[in-house]
Design a protein around this motif. Sequence first.
Motif, short mmCIF file in Angstrom:
data_model
loop_
_atom_site.label_atom_id
_atom_site.label_comp_id
_atom_site.label_asym_id
_atom_site.label_seq_id
_atom_site.Cartn_x
_atom_site.Cartn_y
_atom_site.Cartn_z
N ARG A 188 0.83 -1.20 0.00
CA ARG A 188 0.00 0.00 0.00
C ARG A 188 0.86 1.25 0.00
O ARG A 188 0.55 2.23 -0.68
CB ARG A 188 -0.94 0.00 1.20
CG ARG A 188 -2.06 -1.00 1.04
CD ARG A 188 -3.03 -0.94 2.19
NE ARG A 188 -4.06 -1.96 2.02
CZ ARG A 188 -4.64 -2.59 3.00
NH1 ARG A 188 -4.29 -2.34 4.25
NH2 ARG A 188 -5.56 -3.48 2.77
N VAL A 189 1.95 1.24 0.76
CA VAL A 189 2.86 2.40 0.79
C VAL A 189 3.47 2.61 -0.59
O VAL A 189 3.54 3.73 -1.08
CB VAL A 189 3.95 2.21 1.88
CG1 VAL A 189 5.04 3.25 1.73
CG2 VAL A 189 3.33 2.28 3.26
N CYS A 190 3.91 1.53 -1.22
CA CYS A 190 4.48 1.64 -2.56
C CYS A 190 3.44 2.13 -3.58
O CYS A 190 3.74 2.95 -4.44
CB CYS A 190 5.06 0.30 -3.01
SG CYS A 190 6.58 -0.14 -2.18
N ALA A 191 2.23 1.61 -3.46
CA ALA A 191 1.17 2.03 -4.38
C ALA A 191 0.85 3.50 -4.18
O ALA A 191 0.68 4.25 -5.15
CB ALA A 191 -0.07 1.18 -4.17
N LEU A 192 0.79 3.94 -2.93
CA LEU A 192 0.52 5.35 -2.63
C LEU A 192 1.66 6.22 -3.13
O LEU A 192 1.43 7.28 -3.72
CB LEU A 192 0.30 5.54 -1.13
CG LEU A 192 0.01 6.97 -0.67
CD1 LEU A 192 -1.29 7.46 -1.30
CD2 LEU A 192 -0.09 7.03 0.83
N ALA A 193 2.89 5.79 -2.91
CA ALA A 193 4.05 6.55 -3.38
C ALA A 193 4.05 6.64 -4.90
O ALA A 193 4.32 7.71 -5.47
CB ALA A 193 5.34 5.92 -2.88
N GLY A 194 3.74 5.56 -5.56
CA GLY A 194 3.68 5.56 -7.02
C GLY A 194 2.60 6.50 -7.54
O GLY A 194 2.81 7.25 -8.50
N ALA A 195 1.44 6.45 -6.91
CA ALA A 195 0.34 7.33 -7.33
C ALA A 195 0.71 8.79 -7.10
O ALA A 195 0.41 9.67 -7.93
CB ALA A 195 -0.94 6.98 -6.57
#
Length: 106
Positions: free
Chosen positions: A31-38
């Motif tokens: 989730r952190v990676c997905a949020l950072a990517g977004a």
Amino acid sequence: MVRAPSAAELIGARIGDILAAMSNHSRRGFRVCALAGATMLAVASGCRSPQQDAYLIEQLGQMADELNASRQQAADLQSQIDSLRVVVAKQDTLLARLAAMAGVPR
């Protein structure tokens, strides 16, 4: 009739399956990676050069000028139409009077 699932539903279901198979720690990292990517995608798409901004402002100014010219032309045409309506009404009245004097029924 059976509705086919949309691509978003399929992707959401696939991500749900992946998340269910992960541990809580892995899920949080995902989730952190997905949020950072977004966030990075949003920031990258928001970065434009000043030259592009100046060009866009120039184009918008030209569009505004053309729109104002179109509005002025529409107002002029409406004025001409109103003037022609007055002329037609006067001619109609004149023809009605002439017909009445000549004894021609309308």
